[in-house]
Design a protein around this motif. Structure first.
Motif, PDB file in Angstrom:
ATOM      1  N   TRP A 143      48.545  60.143 -18.938  1.00  0.00           N
ATOM      2  CA  TRP A 143      49.251  60.434 -17.707  1.00  0.00           C
ATOM      3  C   TRP A 143      48.716  59.580 -16.578  1.00  0.00           C
ATOM      4  O   TRP A 143      47.488  59.414 -16.438  1.00  0.00           O
ATOM      5  CB  TRP A 143      49.113  61.918 -17.375  1.00  0.00           C
ATOM      6  CG  TRP A 143      49.611  62.281 -16.025  1.00  0.00           C
ATOM      7  CD1 TRP A 143      50.920  62.372 -15.619  1.00  0.00           C
ATOM      8  CD2 TRP A 143      48.820  62.607 -14.876  1.00  0.00           C
ATOM      9  NE1 TRP A 143      50.981  62.738 -14.300  1.00  0.00           N
ATOM     10  CE2 TRP A 143      49.703  62.895 -13.822  1.00  0.00           C
ATOM     11  CE3 TRP A 143      47.448  62.690 -14.640  1.00  0.00           C
ATOM     12  CZ2 TRP A 143      49.269  63.245 -12.555  1.00  0.00           C
ATOM     13  CZ3 TRP A 143      47.013  63.058 -13.373  1.00  0.00           C
ATOM     14  CH2 TRP A 143      47.921  63.321 -12.352  1.00  0.00           C
ATOM     15  N   ALA A 161      46.260  60.325 -11.425  1.00  0.00           N
ATOM     16  CA  ALA A 161      45.081  60.425 -12.282  1.00  0.00           C
ATOM     17  C   ALA A 161      43.874  59.806 -11.581  1.00  0.00           C
ATOM     18  O   ALA A 161      44.011  58.856 -10.814  1.00  0.00           O
ATOM     19  CB  ALA A 161      45.346  59.713 -13.608  1.00  0.00           C
ATOM     20  N   THR A 172      50.729  66.648 -16.567  1.00  0.00           N
ATOM     21  CA  THR A 172      50.020  65.709 -17.422  1.00  0.00           C
ATOM     22  C   THR A 172      50.389  65.839 -18.896  1.00  0.00           C
ATOM     23  O   THR A 172      49.938  65.039 -19.712  1.00  0.00           O
ATOM     24  CB  THR A 172      48.511  65.909 -17.280  1.00  0.00           C
ATOM     25  OG1 THR A 172      48.183  67.217 -17.739  1.00  0.00           O
ATOM     26  CG2 THR A 172      48.067  65.769 -15.822  1.00  0.00           C
TER      27      THR A 172
END
Length: 125
Positions: A47, A61, A107
């Motif tokens: 992700w 992220a 995610t």
């Protein structure tokens, strides 16, 4: 149905920038959130970033925070990923994905309903 088409990938030297685009067509009003994922050869899908299409809230992220920015156009039909200060470890196939259900899958890649075909990003040192 929603169709997603990515573009903007390419080869760049470390420290350079690229902007990826993901054009959405079809019944785009049903999308709840959209994300970017990436996958390098031999590695799991990772992700990168998510945007809530209604509120434009974003999440990134840790590996890309401060370097990458996810955004969408006013019509909410094009998703972007601005990538700055690129590193060789950013090299991967980048995919956009759309989730039509609340809460957003975030995610978790297998919670997304629609995927693009991917665009390759290669960063050389």
């Amino acid at each position: 149905q929603v169709q997603l088409v990515e573009s903007g990938g390419g080869s760049v030297q470390a420290g350079g920038s690229l902007r990826l685009s993901c054009a959405a067509s079809g019944y785009t009003a049903i999308t709840y959130c959209m994300s970017w994922f990436r996958q390098a050869p031999g590695k799991e899908r990772e992700w990168v970033a998510t945007i809530n299409t209604a509120s434009s809230s974003t999440w990134h992220a840790d590996a890309v925070k401060g370097r990458f920015t996810i955004s969408q156009d006013n019509a909410k039909t094009t998703l972007y990923l601005q990538m700055n200060s690129l590193k060789p470890e950013d090299s991967a196939m980048y995919y956009c994905a759309a989730d039509t259900r609340s809460p957003c899958s975030g995610t978790t890649w297998d919670g997304y309903d629609y995927w693009g075909q991917g665009t390759q990003v290669t960063v050389s040192s």
